[in-house]
Design an enzyme around this catalytic site. Structure first.
Site, mmCIF file in Angstrom:
data_model
loop_
_atom_site.group_PDB
_atom_site.id
_atom_site.type_symbol
_atom_site.label_atom_id
_atom_site.label_comp_id
_atom_site.label_asym_id
_atom_site.label_seq_id
_atom_site.Cartn_x
_atom_site.Cartn_y
_atom_site.Cartn_z
ATOM 1 N N THR A 1 -12.163 5.898 -0.744
ATOM 2 C CA THR A 1 -11.350 4.961 0.033
ATOM 3 C C THR A 1 -10.967 5.575 1.370
ATOM 4 O O THR A 1 -10.711 6.784 1.458
ATOM 5 C CB THR A 1 -10.075 4.569 -0.735
ATOM 6 O OG1 THR A 1 -9.277 3.713 0.093
ATOM 7 C CG2 THR A 1 -9.244 5.791 -1.129
ATOM 8 N N TYR B 1 -2.876 6.637 -5.488
ATOM 9 C CA TYR B 1 -4.244 6.113 -5.508
ATOM 10 C C TYR B 1 -5.123 6.905 -4.537
ATOM 11 O O TYR B 1 -6.175 7.432 -4.916
ATOM 12 C CB TYR B 1 -4.260 4.623 -5.158
ATOM 13 C CG TYR B 1 -5.628 4.120 -4.768
ATOM 14 C CD1 TYR B 1 -6.642 4.014 -5.724
ATOM 15 C CD2 TYR B 1 -5.917 3.765 -3.458
ATOM 16 C CE1 TYR B 1 -7.905 3.567 -5.373
ATOM 17 C CE2 TYR B 1 -7.165 3.320 -3.101
ATOM 18 C CZ TYR B 1 -8.162 3.226 -4.059
ATOM 19 O OH TYR B 1 -9.420 2.794 -3.702
#
Length: 171
Positions: A118, A142
């Site tokens: 990401t 995350y």
């Protein structure tokens, strides 16, 4: 025909990649635990193995019984707000289980990986564009879990015959 092992193929990005690969003539085996995925998203021409990526025995058997050319690792939890509430869960699913999975692959001579990470590893940037050489600054569990697995892959590639590509997406 290239044979690809793809984790998280019942999720949003993984299922789209699986469809594209099937359309291009690749043979795809999908591993997904279905804790967040939907098996209806997996194309019928793909082989679906329902299991956790940290299931050493089953993953080893899948790899040994096929001659995969590479693995595409899309499995993981993706909700930033949930990661803030349950950071240990995100570390376990995205990092710890990811390490186990990668180690199973390497032990079984599956040493080419494309990892779905990401762009949130960069945090809140003030620049108009971001470069992969920019300093990571993950602002949530995350992003940190993805960055930690990236680092693990890079470190493993220094001592193992591991070839990798890391994809970082913006939403």
């Amino acid at each position: 025909m290239k044979k690809i092992l793809l984790t998280g193929g019942a999720g949003y990005i993984g299922s789209h990649v699986t469809h594209l690969l099937i359309d291009k003539g690749y043979s795809v085996t999908v591993i997904d635990s279905l804790i967040t995925g939907n098996k209806n998203l997996v194309p019928s021409k793909a082989k679906l193995e329902i299991c956790d990526i940290a299931n050493v025995e089953k993953i080893s058997k899948i790899i040994k019984s096929n001659e995969f050319d590479l693995v595409m690792h899309f499995a993981g939890l993706i909700k930033v707000d949930e990661s803030i509430l349950y950071p240990e869960k995100y570390n376990d699913y995205n990092f710890e289980k990811g390490k186990i999975f990668l180690d199973i692959c390497l032990k079984n001579k599956l040493n080419k990986i494309i990892f779905s990470s990401t762009a949130s590893i960069y945090g809140n940037t003030v620049k108009e564009s971001v470069s992969e050489t920019d300093q990571p600054n993950p602002l949530n569990p995350y992003a940190l879990s993805k960055l930690n697995l990236e680092k693990y892959i890079v470190d493993k590639s220094k001592n193992e015959s591991l070839k990798y590509v890391i994809l970082r997406y913006f939403n």
